[in-house]
Write a protein that holds these residues in place. Structure first.
Motif, PDB file in Angstrom:
ATOM      1  N   PRO A  83     -26.896  14.999   0.798  1.00 32.22           N
ATOM      2  CA  PRO A  83     -28.331  14.191   2.016  1.00 32.22           C
ATOM      3  C   PRO A  83     -27.741  12.824   2.564  1.00 32.22           C
ATOM      4  O   PRO A  83     -27.726  11.887   1.340  1.00 32.22           O
ATOM      5  N   ASN A  84     -28.817  12.665   3.026  1.00 31.08           N
ATOM      6  CA  ASN A  84     -27.953  11.107   4.075  1.00 31.08           C
ATOM      7  C   ASN A  84     -29.537  10.436   2.494  1.00 31.08           C
ATOM      8  O   ASN A  84     -29.211   8.781   2.784  1.00 31.08           O
ATOM      9  N   THR A  85     -30.414  11.092   1.977  1.00 35.93           N
ATOM     10  CA  THR A  85     -30.994  10.498   1.115  1.00 35.93           C
ATOM     11  C   THR A  85     -30.669   9.842  -0.551  1.00 35.93           C
ATOM     12  O   THR A  85     -30.682   9.190  -0.600  1.00 35.93           O
ATOM     13  N   LEU A  86     -30.031  10.359  -0.773  1.00 37.57           N
ATOM     14  CA  LEU A  86     -29.216  10.233  -1.911  1.00 37.57           C
ATOM     15  C   LEU A  86     -28.404   9.333  -1.777  1.00 37.57           C
ATOM     16  O   LEU A  86     -28.067   8.055  -2.728  1.00 37.57           O
ATOM     17  N   SER A 108     -29.652  13.278  11.226  1.00 31.80           N
ATOM     18  CA  SER A 108     -30.339  12.809  10.939  1.00 31.80           C
ATOM     19  C   SER A 108     -30.963  13.109   9.332  1.00 31.80           C
ATOM     20  O   SER A 108     -32.029  12.257   8.781  1.00 31.80           O
ATOM     21  N   ASN A 109     -30.165  13.864   8.848  1.00 28.35           N
ATOM     22  CA  ASN A 109     -30.235  14.982   7.466  1.00 28.35           C
ATOM     23  C   ASN A 109     -29.348  14.885   6.457  1.00 28.35           C
ATOM     24  O   ASN A 109     -29.279  14.532   4.628  1.00 28.35           O
ATOM     25  N   VAL A 110     -28.237  14.932   7.206  1.00 30.24           N
ATOM     26  CA  VAL A 110     -26.872  15.738   6.196  1.00 30.24           C
ATOM     27  C   VAL A 110     -25.611  14.100   6.443  1.00 30.24           C
ATOM     28  O   VAL A 110     -26.301  14.249   8.433  1.00 30.24           O
ATOM     29  N   THR A 111     -24.843  13.734   5.834  1.00 31.53           N
ATOM     30  CA  THR A 111     -23.921  12.988   6.432  1.00 31.53           C
ATOM     31  C   THR A 111     -22.271  14.410   6.149  1.00 31.53           C
ATOM     32  O   THR A 111     -22.469  14.797   4.637  1.00 31.53           O
ATOM     33  N   PHE A 112     -21.508  14.178   7.433  1.00 32.92           N
ATOM     34  CA  PHE A 112     -20.335  15.305   6.829  1.00 32.92           C
ATOM     35  C   PHE A 112     -19.294  14.434   6.475  1.00 32.92           C
ATOM     36  O   PHE A 112     -19.103  13.714   7.035  1.00 32.92           O
ATOM     37  N   VAL A 113     -18.024  14.543   5.985  1.00 31.53           N
ATOM     38  CA  VAL A 113     -17.403  13.456   5.472  1.00 31.53           C
ATOM     39  C   VAL A 113     -16.276  14.421   5.373  1.00 31.53           C
ATOM     40  O   VAL A 113     -16.003  15.682   4.817  1.00 31.53           O
ATOM     41  N   THR A 114     -15.406  14.332   6.767  1.00 38.74           N
ATOM     42  CA  THR A 114     -14.053  15.355   6.771  1.00 38.74           C
ATOM     43  C   THR A 114     -12.676  14.434   6.371  1.00 38.74           C
ATOM     44  O   THR A 114     -12.622  13.813   6.872  1.00 38.74           O
ATOM     45  N   MET A 115     -11.905  15.422   5.480  1.00 37.41           N
ATOM     46  CA  MET A 115     -10.289  14.557   5.017  1.00 37.41           C
ATOM     47  C   MET A 115      -9.276  15.342   5.281  1.00 37.41           C
ATOM     48  O   MET A 115     -10.048  16.362   4.814  1.00 37.41           O
ATOM     49  N   VAL A 240     -32.733  22.286   4.596  1.00 31.44           N
ATOM     50  CA  VAL A 240     -32.600  21.712   5.532  1.00 31.44           C
ATOM     51  C   VAL A 240     -30.759  21.768   5.081  1.00 31.44           C
ATOM     52  O   VAL A 240     -30.410  22.373   6.385  1.00 31.44           O
ATOM     53  N   LEU A 241     -30.390  20.881   4.271  1.00 31.31           N
ATOM     54  CA  LEU A 241     -28.993  21.326   3.094  1.00 31.31           C
ATOM     55  C   LEU A 241     -28.206  22.259   4.307  1.00 31.31           C
ATOM     56  O   LEU A 241     -27.465  22.813   4.209  1.00 31.31           O
ATOM     57  N   ALA A 242     -29.323  23.301   3.642  1.00 28.76           N
ATOM     58  CA  ALA A 242     -28.376  25.150   3.763  1.00 28.76           C
ATOM     59  C   ALA A 242     -28.899  25.841   5.341  1.00 28.76           C
ATOM     60  O   ALA A 242     -27.119  26.202   5.840  1.00 28.76           O
ATOM     61  N   THR A 243     -29.715  24.897   5.919  1.00 25.60           N
ATOM     62  CA  THR A 243     -29.070  25.358   7.754  1.00 25.60           C
ATOM     63  C   THR A 243     -28.185  24.260   8.123  1.00 25.60           C
ATOM     64  O   THR A 243     -27.255  25.388   8.985  1.00 25.60           O
TER      65      THR A 243
END
Length: 259
Positions: A83-86, A108-115, A240-243
Motif C-alpha cells: 500500500p502507498n500509505t505504508l 492510487s492505492n498500491v505500488t508494484f515493483v517488478t525486478m 483494495v490490495l486484494a482487488t
C-alpha cells in the motif's frame, strides 16, 4: 506397494508449496503474503516470484521494506506490492546493497515493483520511500467544534455506522457541534441520528446542518450513529490490495491474448 507409496510421497513433497506461499502459475511462481504491523496499523506486503522470500523487515524510521530472498535459479523474477500509505513518495531500490533500476508502477492505492535479476543463493532487496503512514484520517474531513473540553480521538466504525468522539478534560458545560455531511455520516430515513454518551442514549439538537450535543465533566465518549459512515483508509486497504492482485493475476494469466 511400498514403491507406490514412495512415489506418491515424492509427488506430494514436490507439489506442496511453502506454508507462507501459494502457487499462482508456472510463469509467476509463488505468492508470499507478508503482514506488517506498525504504530497500531496493519498492512499486507505481497511478493510473487520464482524464488523463496524467507523474511521481511520493516523500518519506519528509514521508511523501508526489506525482503530476504533465497533462490535456486540463476534468472530471478520478483514482483512486490504494498500500500502507498505504508511507504510512498519517491522510491529507491537496493539489491544486495547496490542501487537497482526496477520497474515501478504506482496506482492510487498500491505500488508494484517488478525486478528481474541474476544469481543463485541469498539476496537482500530494500525498498526506501520518502513518506510513512501518509493516509487519510477521518478527523481531517469532519468539521467540528467543542467547548469546555477537547476531542482526543475520532474513530469511524463501519460495523455500527457510527462516529466515536473520545473526550479529554471535559467540563460541566461542554458542547460538541458536528457539521453534518452525507460524505461523512448519513441519518436514518426520518432524518434522525442516535447519540450515546458513554453508551447511554442522550438528547441532541440540529441547527443549520450542525448536530449539537451537550456533555458534562463525567462524559468520556460520545457516539453518533447513522446509516453510513466514511471508512478510514487502513480499514479498506486489505480489500483494495486484494482487488488489485486479482486484476494483476488475471492480467498475467491472459496477457498472451493481448500480445
Amino acid at each position: 506397494m511400498i514403491p507406490k507409496l514412495l512415489i506418491l510421497l515424492l509427488i506430494v513433497l514436490v507439489v506442496t508449496p511453502y506454508a507462507n506461499a501459494a502457487p499462482l502459475s508456472d510463469k509467476t511462481g509463488l505468492k508470499f503474503t507478508l503482514p506488517v504491523k506498525t504504530d497500531g496499523h496493519s498492512f499486507i506486503v505481497e511478493a510473487t516470484g520464482n524464488l523463496d522470500v524467507t523474511n521481511l523487515d520493516f523500518d519506519k524510521e528509514e521508511k523501508s521494506i526489506t525482503l530476504f530472498i533465497q533462490s535456486s535459479l540463476e534468472n530471478n523474477s520478483l514482483e512486490i506490492s504494498f500500500p502507498n500509505t505504508l511507504i510512498g513518495g519517491d522510491y529507491t531500490i537496493l539489491l544486495d546493497n547496490d542501487e537497482f533500476i526496477a520497474e515501478i508502477q504506482t496506482g492510487s492505492n498500491v505500488t508494484f515493483v517488478t525486478m528481474d535479476f541474476s544469481g543463485t543463493g541469498k539476496h537482500k532487496i530494500e525498498i526506501f520511500g520518502t513518506t510513512y503512514l501518509d493516509f487519510f484520517e477521518i478527523r481531517d474531513v469532519i468539521d467540528f467544534d467543542i467547548s469546555d473540553g477537547y476531542v482526543d480521538d475520532i474513530e469511524g466504525n463501519q460495523s455500527t455506522n457510527s462516529l466515536i468522539f473520545t473526550l479529554f478534560e471535559p467540563g460541566d458545560d461542554g458542547k460538541l457541534s458536528v457539521q453534518l455531511s452525507d460524505d461523512v455520516i448519513t441519518p436514518f430515513d426520518d432524518g434522525s441520528f442516535i447519540v450515546l454518551i458513554d453508551d447511554v442514549e442522550s438528547d441532541y439538537i440540529i441547527e443549520n446542518d450542525n448536530i449539537i450535543i451537550n456533555f458534562d465533566s463525567n462524559s468520556q465518549q460520545i457516539t453518533l450513529i447513522g446509516t453510513y459512515v466514511v471508512p478510514e483508509f487502513y480499514e479498506i486497504a486489505p480489500l483494495v490490495l486484494a482487488t488489485s492482485f486479482i486484476g494483476l493475476i488475471i492480467l498475467k494469466k491472459y496477457k498472451k491474448l493481448f500480445v
